[in-house]
Structure formats: structure tokens, C-alpha cells
Design a protein around this motif. Sequence first.
Motif, PDB file in Angstrom:
ATOM      1  N   CYS A  12       5.119 -22.953  -2.741  1.00  0.00           N
ATOM      2  CA  CYS A  12       6.797 -22.770  -2.020  1.00  0.00           C
ATOM      3  C   CYS A  12       6.378 -21.417  -1.011  1.00  0.00           C
ATOM      4  O   CYS A  12       6.955 -21.345   0.053  1.00  0.00           O
ATOM      5  N   THR A  13       5.826 -20.658  -1.468  1.00  0.00           N
ATOM      6  CA  THR A  13       5.295 -19.341  -0.902  1.00  0.00           C
ATOM      7  C   THR A  13       4.705 -19.545   0.352  1.00  0.00           C
ATOM      8  O   THR A  13       4.831 -19.161   1.331  1.00  0.00           O
ATOM      9  N   GLY A  14       3.605 -20.572   0.269  1.00  0.00           N
ATOM     10  CA  GLY A  14       2.639 -20.920   1.341  1.00  0.00           C
ATOM     11  C   GLY A  14       3.829 -21.581   2.583  1.00  0.00           C
ATOM     12  O   GLY A  14       3.513 -21.308   3.652  1.00  0.00           O
ATOM     13  N   VAL A  15       4.550 -22.490   2.098  1.00  0.00           N
ATOM     14  CA  VAL A  15       5.724 -22.791   3.129  1.00  0.00           C
ATOM     15  C   VAL A  15       6.528 -21.958   3.719  1.00  0.00           C
ATOM     16  O   VAL A  15       6.772 -21.738   4.859  1.00  0.00           O
ATOM     17  N   ALA A  16       6.887 -21.165   2.810  1.00  0.00           N
ATOM     18  CA  ALA A  16       7.764 -19.990   3.211  1.00  0.00           C
ATOM     19  C   ALA A  16       7.219 -19.059   4.236  1.00  0.00           C
ATOM     20  O   ALA A  16       7.823 -18.575   5.421  1.00  0.00           O
ATOM     21  N   LYS A  17       5.838 -18.824   4.258  1.00  0.00           N
ATOM     22  CA  LYS A  17       5.202 -17.687   5.020  1.00  0.00           C
ATOM     23  C   LYS A  17       4.732 -18.445   6.471  1.00  0.00           C
ATOM     24  O   LYS A  17       4.649 -17.996   7.390  1.00  0.00           O
ATOM     25  N   PHE A  18       4.182 -19.808   6.200  1.00  0.00           N
ATOM     26  CA  PHE A  18       3.521 -20.491   7.378  1.00  0.00           C
ATOM     27  C   PHE A  18       4.540 -21.495   8.064  1.00  0.00           C
ATOM     28  O   PHE A  18       3.877 -21.921   9.037  1.00  0.00           O
ATOM     29  N   SER A  19       5.340 -21.768   7.516  1.00  0.00           N
ATOM     30  CA  SER A  19       6.448 -22.764   8.249  1.00  0.00           C
ATOM     31  C   SER A  19       6.741 -22.396   9.699  1.00  0.00           C
ATOM     32  O   SER A  19       6.909 -23.089  10.349  1.00  0.00           O
ATOM     33  N   THR A  61      13.145 -11.700   6.092  1.00  0.00           N
ATOM     34  CA  THR A  61      13.773 -12.110   7.390  1.00  0.00           C
ATOM     35  C   THR A  61      13.752 -13.344   8.021  1.00  0.00           C
ATOM     36  O   THR A  61      14.140 -13.680   9.016  1.00  0.00           O
ATOM     37  N   VAL A  62      13.023 -14.098   7.106  1.00  0.00           N
ATOM     38  CA  VAL A  62      13.106 -15.459   7.670  1.00  0.00           C
ATOM     39  C   VAL A  62      14.260 -16.393   7.697  1.00  0.00           C
ATOM     40  O   VAL A  62      15.390 -15.860   6.641  1.00  0.00           O
ATOM     41  N   ASP A  63      14.376 -17.488   8.074  1.00  0.00           N
ATOM     42  CA  ASP A  63      15.691 -18.453   7.727  1.00  0.00           C
ATOM     43  C   ASP A  63      15.261 -19.891   7.914  1.00  0.00           C
ATOM     44  O   ASP A  63      13.960 -20.108   8.030  1.00  0.00           O
ATOM     45  N   GLY A  64      16.044 -20.642   7.751  1.00  0.00           N
ATOM     46  CA  GLY A  64      16.061 -22.291   7.692  1.00  0.00           C
ATOM     47  C   GLY A  64      15.138 -22.584   6.652  1.00  0.00           C
ATOM     48  O   GLY A  64      15.232 -22.000   5.320  1.00  0.00           O
ATOM     49  N   VAL A  65      14.140 -23.502   6.972  1.00  0.00           N
ATOM     50  CA  VAL A  65      13.088 -24.066   5.840  1.00  0.00           C
ATOM     51  C   VAL A  65      12.268 -22.913   5.018  1.00  0.00           C
ATOM     52  O   VAL A  65      12.223 -23.081   4.003  1.00  0.00           O
ATOM     53  N   ALA A  66      12.019 -21.979   5.885  1.00  0.00           N
ATOM     54  CA  ALA A  66      11.284 -20.886   5.317  1.00  0.00           C
ATOM     55  C   ALA A  66      12.027 -20.116   4.334  1.00  0.00           C
ATOM     56  O   ALA A  66      11.513 -19.964   3.163  1.00  0.00           O
ATOM     57  N   LYS A  67      13.231 -19.692   4.690  1.00  0.00           N
ATOM     58  CA  LYS A  67      14.070 -19.003   3.696  1.00  0.00           C
ATOM     59  C   LYS A  67      14.409 -19.957   2.460  1.00  0.00           C
ATOM     60  O   LYS A  67      14.406 -19.583   1.290  1.00  0.00           O
ATOM     61  N   ARG A  68      14.624 -21.398   2.580  1.00  0.00           N
ATOM     62  CA  ARG A  68      14.872 -22.159   1.509  1.00  0.00           C
ATOM     63  C   ARG A  68      13.544 -22.298   0.670  1.00  0.00           C
ATOM     64  O   ARG A  68      13.782 -22.337  -0.641  1.00  0.00           O
ATOM     65  N   ALA A  69      12.228 -22.215   1.171  1.00  0.00           N
ATOM     66  CA  ALA A  69      11.083 -22.309   0.594  1.00  0.00           C
ATOM     67  C   ALA A  69      10.884 -20.943  -0.198  1.00  0.00           C
ATOM     68  O   ALA A  69      10.428 -21.108  -1.473  1.00  0.00           O
ATOM     69  N   ASP A  70      11.305 -20.014   0.284  1.00  0.00           N
ATOM     70  CA  ASP A  70      11.259 -18.759  -0.483  1.00  0.00           C
ATOM     71  C   ASP A  70      12.318 -18.605  -1.680  1.00  0.00           C
ATOM     72  O   ASP A  70      12.046 -18.418  -2.696  1.00  0.00           O
ATOM     73  N   ASN A  71      13.471 -19.338  -1.219  1.00  0.00           N
ATOM     74  CA  ASN A  71      14.612 -19.369  -2.557  1.00  0.00           C
ATOM     75  C   ASN A  71      13.794 -20.293  -3.490  1.00  0.00           C
ATOM     76  O   ASN A  71      14.171 -19.905  -4.935  1.00  0.00           O
ATOM     77  N   ASN A  83       1.302  -9.368   6.379  1.00  0.00           N
ATOM     78  CA  ASN A  83       0.637  -9.588   5.040  1.00  0.00           C
ATOM     79  C   ASN A  83       0.708  -8.018   4.427  1.00  0.00           C
ATOM     80  O   ASN A  83       0.577  -8.147   3.296  1.00  0.00           O
ATOM     81  N   HIS A  84       0.736  -7.115   5.188  1.00  0.00           N
ATOM     82  CA  HIS A  84       1.142  -5.692   4.680  1.00  0.00           C
ATOM     83  C   HIS A  84       2.499  -5.599   3.942  1.00  0.00           C
ATOM     84  O   HIS A  84       2.463  -4.639   3.072  1.00  0.00           O
ATOM     85  N   ASP A  85       3.331  -6.455   4.346  1.00  0.00           N
ATOM     86  CA  ASP A  85       4.721  -6.400   3.441  1.00  0.00           C
ATOM     87  C   ASP A  85       5.031  -7.766   3.470  1.00  0.00           C
ATOM     88  O   ASP A  85       6.239  -8.030   4.219  1.00  0.00           O
ATOM     89  N   PRO A  86       4.623  -8.626   2.670  1.00  0.00           N
ATOM     90  CA  PRO A  86       4.945 -10.065   2.690  1.00  0.00           C
ATOM     91  C   PRO A  86       6.521 -10.249   2.144  1.00  0.00           C
ATOM     92  O   PRO A  86       7.045 -11.236   2.850  1.00  0.00           O
ATOM     93  N   ARG A  87       6.816  -9.516   1.283  1.00  0.00           N
ATOM     94  CA  ARG A  87       8.192  -9.336   0.835  1.00  0.00           C
ATOM     95  C   ARG A  87       9.209  -9.300   1.848  1.00  0.00           C
ATOM     96  O   ARG A  87      10.324  -9.602   2.044  1.00  0.00           O
ATOM     97  N   GLY A  88       8.823  -8.170   2.692  1.00  0.00           N
ATOM     98  CA  GLY A  88       9.738  -7.629   3.667  1.00  0.00           C
ATOM     99  C   GLY A  88       9.733  -8.662   4.614  1.00  0.00           C
ATOM    100  O   GLY A  88      11.004  -9.072   5.182  1.00  0.00           O
ATOM    101  N   PHE A  89       8.783  -9.512   4.978  1.00  0.00           N
ATOM    102  CA  PHE A  89       8.818 -10.509   5.903  1.00  0.00           C
ATOM    103  C   PHE A  89       9.695 -11.731   5.380  1.00  0.00           C
ATOM    104  O   PHE A  89      10.274 -12.301   6.230  1.00  0.00           O
ATOM    105  N   LEU A  90       9.278 -12.023   4.228  1.00  0.00           N
ATOM    106  CA  LEU A  90      10.186 -13.049   3.754  1.00  0.00           C
ATOM    107  C   LEU A  90      11.579 -13.089   3.820  1.00  0.00           C
ATOM    108  O   LEU A  90      12.279 -13.770   3.833  1.00  0.00           O
TER     109      LEU A  90
END
Length: 128
Positions: A18-25, A43-53, A34-41
Motif C-alpha cells: 500500500c505504501t508503494g501505491v501511495a508513494k508512486f501512483s 499531501t497526497v489525495d485520491g487513490v494515493a490517499k486511500r492507499a495510505d489509509n 524521500n527525506h520526509d515520506p510521511r510529510g509527502f504522504l
Amino acid sequence: MTVAFWCVLIALFLPYVCTGVAKFSQGKFGPRQNHDPRGFLSTVDGVAKRADNAQLNSFEVTPAFAAAVIIADIVGNAQPVTLDVLAVLFITSRLLYIICYLADWAMLRSIVWVIGMGLIASFFFVSM
């Protein structure tokens, strides 16, 4: 090593899928993010946000599944094949849960989540 124990290993790695989908979708994740992947995640929305959830939920449920498998094995009252079948069903429910989350099928996702939690509880009931 039983099938149920292998399923615990699979469950441990599902959040990272799921993390891979969230980061790369969204095609926006790179060396700078990659210096702050949680910060990046955050900020995402749509399918990336759902993958993070889905990732976060997977991290929440995996310890309960692992404990259920281990406790059922230690108690030893259930047939090993029963535990293996329950574990495979749980992994199947988690895969369906992730698919439902990514597809934004909220009601079906909730139903699948309840089934997964029921499967965790069933490890205790079959071991009585």
C-alpha cells in the motif's frame, strides 16, 4: 512452518504494498520526497490517499492477526488445517479490503473489514 505462519509474514508486508501505491501512483515521489515520506504522504489525495489509509489500517490490524495465529497455535486445540484455512481467508479479506479502499468502494470495504475482524476472532473460538 505452517501456512498460517506464512500468512503472518504476508500480512506483515501488505502495508508496504500500500505504501508503494501511495508513494508512486501520482508520479510525484522522488529523492527529495524521500527525506520526509510521511510529510509527502500527508499531501497526497485520491487513490494515493486511500492507499495510505489502507496502509495505516493494515499496520493496525496485523498485530491482532499475528497474535491470533500464535495463540491458536500455542493452545493447540484446533486442527492445523483449520488455522491454515482461516489464515488464508484473512489474507484474502485483506487483499479485498485494499482493493475496495483503492477503488473507493466504502460500504463494501467496511463489510470486508468486519469479515476480517470476524476471522481474527474465529482463531480464538476454534481453539476453545
